[in-house]
Motif scaffolding. Sequence first.
Motif, PDB file in Angstrom:
ATOM      1  N   GLY A   1       6.035   0.512  -2.613  1.00  0.00           N
ATOM      2  CA  GLY A   1       5.907  -0.799  -1.995  1.00  0.00           C
ATOM      3  C   GLY A   1       4.835  -1.524  -2.791  1.00  0.00           C
ATOM      4  O   GLY A   1       3.971  -0.894  -3.400  1.00  0.00           O
ATOM      5  N   ARG A   2       4.860  -2.785  -2.810  1.00  0.00           N
ATOM      6  CA  ARG A   2       3.894  -3.535  -3.629  1.00  0.00           C
ATOM      7  C   ARG A   2       2.449  -3.125  -3.337  1.00  0.00           C
ATOM      8  O   ARG A   2       1.608  -3.086  -4.228  1.00  0.00           O
ATOM      9  CB  ARG A   2       4.079  -5.030  -3.381  1.00  0.00           C
ATOM     10  CG  ARG A   2       3.196  -5.894  -4.239  1.00  0.00           C
ATOM     11  CD  ARG A   2       3.627  -7.343  -4.134  1.00  0.00           C
ATOM     12  NE  ARG A   2       2.690  -8.211  -4.787  1.00  0.00           N
ATOM     13  CZ  ARG A   2       2.669  -8.465  -6.091  1.00  0.00           C
ATOM     14  NH1 ARG A   2       3.548  -7.896  -6.871  1.00  0.00           N
ATOM     15  NH2 ARG A   2       1.770  -9.278  -6.595  1.00  0.00           N
TER      16      ARG A   2
ATOM     17  N   ARG B   1      -9.452   1.433  -9.706  1.00  0.00           N
ATOM     18  CA  ARG B   1      -8.754   1.123 -10.951  1.00  0.00           C
ATOM     19  C   ARG B   1      -9.602   1.647 -12.099  1.00  0.00           C
ATOM     20  O   ARG B   1     -10.814   1.465 -12.118  1.00  0.00           O
ATOM     21  CB  ARG B   1      -8.549  -0.371 -11.137  1.00  0.00           C
ATOM     22  CG  ARG B   1      -7.442  -0.910 -10.279  1.00  0.00           C
ATOM     23  CD  ARG B   1      -6.931  -2.245 -10.798  1.00  0.00           C
ATOM     24  NE  ARG B   1      -6.043  -2.825  -9.829  1.00  0.00           N
ATOM     25  CZ  ARG B   1      -4.734  -2.596  -9.778  1.00  0.00           C
ATOM     26  NH1 ARG B   1      -4.172  -1.803 -10.663  1.00  0.00           N
ATOM     27  NH2 ARG B   1      -3.990  -3.150  -8.849  1.00  0.00           N
ATOM     28  N   CYS B   2      -8.962   2.298 -13.047  1.00  0.00           N
ATOM     29  CA  CYS B   2      -9.678   2.814 -14.216  1.00  0.00           C
ATOM     30  C   CYS B   2     -10.138   1.631 -15.055  1.00  0.00           C
ATOM     31  O   CYS B   2      -9.414   0.647 -15.207  1.00  0.00           O
ATOM     32  CB  CYS B   2      -8.788   3.718 -15.050  1.00  0.00           C
ATOM     33  SG  CYS B   2      -8.183   5.174 -14.152  1.00  0.00           S
TER      34      CYS B   2
ATOM     35  N   ALA C   1      -2.850  -8.713 -10.851  1.00  0.00           N
ATOM     36  CA  ALA C   1      -1.841  -8.700  -9.804  1.00  0.00           C
ATOM     37  C   ALA C   1      -2.360  -7.947  -8.587  1.00  0.00           C
ATOM     38  O   ALA C   1      -3.046  -6.947  -8.713  1.00  0.00           O
ATOM     39  CB  ALA C   1      -0.570  -8.041 -10.323  1.00  0.00           C
ATOM     40  N   ASP C   2      -2.036  -8.442  -7.430  1.00  0.00           N
ATOM     41  CA  ASP C   2      -2.374  -7.767  -6.183  1.00  0.00           C
ATOM     42  C   ASP C   2      -1.257  -6.778  -5.892  1.00  0.00           C
ATOM     43  O   ASP C   2      -0.419  -7.007  -5.034  1.00  0.00           O
ATOM     44  CB  ASP C   2      -2.535  -8.812  -5.071  1.00  0.00           C
ATOM     45  CG  ASP C   2      -2.932  -8.178  -3.753  1.00  0.00           C
ATOM     46  OD1 ASP C   2      -3.455  -7.052  -3.759  1.00  0.00           O
ATOM     47  OD2 ASP C   2      -2.702  -8.821  -2.713  1.00  0.00           O
TER      48      ASP C   2
ATOM     49  N   GLU D   1      -8.031  -5.386  -4.656  1.00  0.00           N
ATOM     50  CA  GLU D   1      -7.383  -5.306  -5.970  1.00  0.00           C
ATOM     51  C   GLU D   1      -7.819  -4.097  -6.780  1.00  0.00           C
ATOM     52  O   GLU D   1      -7.129  -3.692  -7.706  1.00  0.00           O
ATOM     53  CB  GLU D   1      -7.659  -6.580  -6.761  1.00  0.00           C
ATOM     54  CG  GLU D   1      -6.969  -7.784  -6.179  1.00  0.00           C
ATOM     55  CD  GLU D   1      -7.175  -9.022  -7.031  1.00  0.00           C
ATOM     56  OE1 GLU D   1      -7.553  -8.889  -8.201  1.00  0.00           O
ATOM     57  OE2 GLU D   1      -6.954 -10.116  -6.507  1.00  0.00           O
ATOM     58  N   THR D   2      -8.962  -3.487  -6.449  1.00  0.00           N
ATOM     59  CA  THR D   2      -9.498  -2.432  -7.298  1.00  0.00           C
ATOM     60  C   THR D   2      -9.631  -1.077  -6.612  1.00  0.00           C
ATOM     61  O   THR D   2     -10.177  -0.148  -7.199  1.00  0.00           O
ATOM     62  CB  THR D   2     -10.884  -2.836  -7.835  1.00  0.00           C
ATOM     63  OG1 THR D   2     -11.769  -3.036  -6.729  1.00  0.00           O
ATOM     64  CG2 THR D   2     -10.799  -4.096  -8.687  1.00  0.00           C
ATOM     65  N   THR D   3      -9.145  -0.943  -5.398  1.00  0.00           N
ATOM     66  CA  THR D   3      -9.322   0.302  -4.645  1.00  0.00           C
ATOM     67  C   THR D   3      -8.034   0.692  -3.928  1.00  0.00           C
ATOM     68  O   THR D   3      -7.341  -0.161  -3.387  1.00  0.00           O
ATOM     69  CB  THR D   3     -10.436   0.131  -3.590  1.00  0.00           C
ATOM     70  OG1 THR D   3     -11.621  -0.323  -4.238  1.00  0.00           O
ATOM     71  CG2 THR D   3     -10.723   1.418  -2.853  1.00  0.00           C
TER      72      THR D   3
END
Length: 112
Positions: free
Chosen positions: A62-63, A107-108, A27-28, A88-90
């Motif tokens: 917020g999303r 992201r872990c 998910a974004d 997506e990962t930062t």
Amino acid sequence: MQRHRIVWQTAAGLCGLFLALSSPARADAIDGRWCAEDGRRMDIQGPTVITPHGSTLQGRYGRHDFAYAVPAGEPGAGQAITMRLNGETTINLWRGETTGTPEVWKRCTPVG
């Protein structure tokens, strides 16, 4: 013969489209477990955050962004923390004003 080929090509294309749409996608959203380079961790699920020092509290969700005030008993108590998703990962995380250089969290990765 030509008709069968068109039918099979169409069927194959639809199967590929179905598989692409049904496969799990990351998910974004800012929700999830985040890790700092120095080993700190933080979890965000909707408006709930578990801070790097283990406090669970509600923030402004917020999303693609999240903000909270550092709770009493933690270093920097009362300070504003603002985060924005950067891909997506930062996430970029600011303490106080959002004009300086942010901390970069990733992201872990799953353990094991």
